[in-house]
Motif scaffolding. Structure first.
Motif, PDB file in Angstrom:
ATOM      1  N   ARG A  86       0.821  -1.326  -0.048  1.00 34.10           N
ATOM      2  CA  ARG A  86      -0.127  -0.019  -0.004  1.00 34.10           C
ATOM      3  C   ARG A  86       0.951   1.144  -0.112  1.00 34.10           C
ATOM      4  O   ARG A  86       0.449   2.138  -0.461  1.00 34.10           O
ATOM      5  CB  ARG A  86      -0.979  -0.051   1.176  1.00 34.10           C
ATOM      6  N   GLN A  87       1.928   1.066   0.785  1.00 36.93           N
ATOM      7  CA  GLN A  87       2.906   2.403   0.814  1.00 36.93           C
ATOM      8  C   GLN A  87       3.744   2.822  -0.858  1.00 36.93           C
ATOM      9  O   GLN A  87       3.744   3.769  -1.039  1.00 36.93           O
ATOM     10  CB  GLN A  87       3.950   2.115   1.703  1.00 36.93           C
ATOM     11  N   MET A  88       4.130   1.579  -1.311  1.00 39.66           N
ATOM     12  CA  MET A  88       4.934   1.367  -2.298  1.00 39.66           C
ATOM     13  C   MET A  88       3.819   1.635  -3.755  1.00 39.66           C
ATOM     14  O   MET A  88       4.670   2.257  -4.571  1.00 39.66           O
ATOM     15  CB  MET A  88       5.734   0.108  -2.510  1.00 39.66           C
ATOM     16  N   GLY A  89       2.670   1.046  -3.763  1.00 37.53           N
ATOM     17  CA  GLY A  89       1.861   0.823  -5.102  1.00 37.53           C
ATOM     18  C   GLY A  89       2.405  -0.728  -5.405  1.00 37.53           C
ATOM     19  O   GLY A  89       3.434  -1.293  -5.102  1.00 37.53           O
ATOM     20  N   SER A  90       1.465  -1.168  -5.947  1.00 40.27           N
ATOM     21  CA  SER A  90       1.528  -2.705  -6.290  1.00 40.27           C
ATOM     22  C   SER A  90       2.586  -2.944  -7.179  1.00 40.27           C
ATOM     23  O   SER A  90       3.557  -3.884  -7.356  1.00 40.27           O
ATOM     24  CB  SER A  90       0.242  -2.965  -6.974  1.00 40.27           C
ATOM     25  N   LYS A  91       2.960  -2.149  -8.482  1.00 39.29           N
ATOM     26  CA  LYS A  91       4.019  -2.285  -9.389  1.00 39.29           C
ATOM     27  C   LYS A  91       5.378  -2.202  -8.787  1.00 39.29           C
ATOM     28  O   LYS A  91       6.224  -2.969  -8.929  1.00 39.29           O
ATOM     29  CB  LYS A  91       3.872  -1.211 -10.687  1.00 39.29           C
ATOM     30  N   GLU A  92       5.685  -1.189  -7.998  1.00 39.59           N
ATOM     31  CA  GLU A  92       6.762  -1.105  -7.113  1.00 39.59           C
ATOM     32  C   GLU A  92       7.033  -2.059  -6.119  1.00 39.59           C
ATOM     33  O   GLU A  92       7.976  -2.618  -6.108  1.00 39.59           O
ATOM     34  CB  GLU A  92       6.741   0.275  -6.347  1.00 39.59           C
ATOM     35  N   PHE A  93       5.987  -2.655  -5.508  1.00 44.16           N
ATOM     36  CA  PHE A  93       6.034  -3.700  -4.619  1.00 44.16           C
ATOM     37  C   PHE A  93       6.519  -5.091  -5.272  1.00 44.16           C
ATOM     38  O   PHE A  93       7.494  -5.788  -4.986  1.00 44.16           O
ATOM     39  CB  PHE A  93       4.771  -3.944  -3.927  1.00 44.16           C
ATOM     40  N   LEU A  94       5.888  -5.080  -6.504  1.00 41.82           N
ATOM     41  CA  LEU A  94       6.368  -6.398  -7.218  1.00 41.82           C
ATOM     42  C   LEU A  94       7.685  -6.333  -7.587  1.00 41.82           C
ATOM     43  O   LEU A  94       8.474  -7.235  -7.636  1.00 41.82           O
ATOM     44  CB  LEU A  94       5.560  -6.747  -8.428  1.00 41.82           C
ATOM     45  N   LEU A  95       8.106  -5.256  -8.065  1.00 46.10           N
ATOM     46  CA  LEU A  95       9.603  -4.991  -8.677  1.00 46.10           C
ATOM     47  C   LEU A  95      10.501  -5.217  -7.279  1.00 46.10           C
ATOM     48  O   LEU A  95      11.451  -6.045  -7.458  1.00 46.10           O
ATOM     49  CB  LEU A  95       9.991  -3.716  -9.049  1.00 46.10           C
ATOM     50  N   PHE A  96      10.191  -4.697  -6.150  1.00 51.40           N
ATOM     51  CA  PHE A  96      10.973  -4.953  -4.923  1.00 51.40           C
ATOM     52  C   PHE A  96      10.997  -6.618  -4.739  1.00 51.40           C
ATOM     53  O   PHE A  96      12.188  -7.058  -4.241  1.00 51.40           O
ATOM     54  CB  PHE A  96      10.255  -4.103  -4.019  1.00 51.40           C
ATOM     55  N   TYR A  97      10.005  -7.217  -4.498  1.00 52.71           N
ATOM     56  CA  TYR A  97       9.957  -8.298  -3.973  1.00 52.71           C
ATOM     57  C   TYR A  97      10.464  -9.317  -4.901  1.00 52.71           C
ATOM     58  O   TYR A  97      11.210 -10.213  -4.387  1.00 52.71           O
ATOM     59  CB  TYR A  97       8.325  -8.844  -4.067  1.00 52.71           C
ATOM     60  N   PHE A  98      10.357  -9.155  -6.344  1.00 52.57           N
ATOM     61  CA  PHE A  98      11.001 -10.354  -7.033  1.00 52.57           C
ATOM     62  C   PHE A  98      12.447  -9.757  -7.312  1.00 52.57           C
ATOM     63  O   PHE A  98      13.390 -10.734  -7.490  1.00 52.57           O
ATOM     64  CB  PHE A  98      10.538 -10.228  -8.512  1.00 52.57           C
ATOM     65  N   SER A  99      12.924  -8.625  -7.251  1.00 51.76           N
ATOM     66  CA  SER A  99      14.444  -8.200  -7.298  1.00 51.76           C
ATOM     67  C   SER A  99      15.254  -8.879  -6.133  1.00 51.76           C
ATOM     68  O   SER A  99      15.998  -9.450  -6.447  1.00 51.76           O
ATOM     69  CB  SER A  99      14.530  -6.577  -7.309  1.00 51.76           C
ATOM     70  N   THR A 100      14.684  -8.415  -4.908  1.00 49.54           N
ATOM     71  CA  THR A 100      14.999  -9.119  -3.596  1.00 49.54           C
ATOM     72  C   THR A 100      15.248 -10.466  -3.645  1.00 49.54           C
ATOM     73  O   THR A 100      16.412 -11.197  -2.999  1.00 49.54           O
ATOM     74  CB  THR A 100      14.722  -8.388  -2.498  1.00 49.54           C
TER      75      THR A 100
END
Length: 210
Positions: A86-100
């Motif tokens: 909710r803080q990042m937004g869904s697209k940013e969260f997916l990028l963050f989740y999969f990148s890490t």
């Protein structure tokens, strides 16, 4: 650098629920199709990677070694991931989740090669989930987390405690069979993500508010 920090248009699609759903479906497939070696094809194995099975850098994040393994990972993803998304937004969260998660897998792969641990099958969303926990502590440093439902800790303290425990377990060999270095890599790559993508040092948020 501007390209690396270009923000996505904000939208919230509750992708955490979809991620949890995929994890559950893969886990069920592991249980139902044991004779078809679902885990063999999806978990991260150094020899398989060297033979070109590079998809395992992604798919290992959706496999789990048992009911307690997936339960704790999905519970943490549900509790912390929804707020971070909710803080990042869904697209940013997916990028963050999969990148890490992927980078934690790559790091683990290199460690396995260096140490000659060719028979390991790395499983679990823990690398990405630990990254999500760090992000939660950065975004919500004053949040209180009740460990085991009884021990209150501020979110940054929780991250510090988990980091120390993972270091101790890695050095001493306690809790063997758990990918402690992958967990630490999740923290480390989350930290780098904030530095590179957001131009923000997580340390300032973790210690800057009391």
């Amino acid at each position: 650098m501007k390209l690396l920090r270009r923000p996505f248009r904000y939208r919230y699609d509750n992708v955490v629920i979809y991620l949890i759903g995929i994890n559950i479906l893969v886990f069920l497939a592991q249980q139902v199709f044991r004779d078809r070696h679902v885990t063999f094809y999806l978990a991260l194995n150094p020899v398989a990677i060297l033979n070109g099975w590079v998809w395992q850098f992604v798919t290992y994040m959706f496999t789990h070694g048992g009911i307690s393994h997936i339960l704790f990972n999905m519970l943490a993803l549900f509790i912390f991931g929804r707020h971070v998304e909710r803080q990042m937004g869904s697209k940013e969260f997916l990028l963050f989740y999969f990148s890490t998660g992927i980078l934690a897998g790559v790091f683990s792969f290199v460690v396995y090669l260096v140490t000659g641990s060719y028979g390991i099958f790395l499983m679990g969303a823990s690398g990405a989930v630990f990254a999500v926990q760090l992000a939660y502590a950065v975004f919500f440093p004053d949040s209180i987390i009740y460990i085991w439902g009884i021990l209150p800790l501020r979110a940054p303290v929780m991250v510090l405690v988990f980091t120390v425990l993972e270091l101790i377990f890695s050095i001493t060999g306690l809790q063997s069979g758990v990918a402690h270095l992958t967990h630490l890599a999740g923290f480390a790559f989350a930290w780098l993500y904030f530095l590179i993508r957001f131009g923000a040092n997580p340390w300032n948020s973790l210690v800057g508010r009391r």
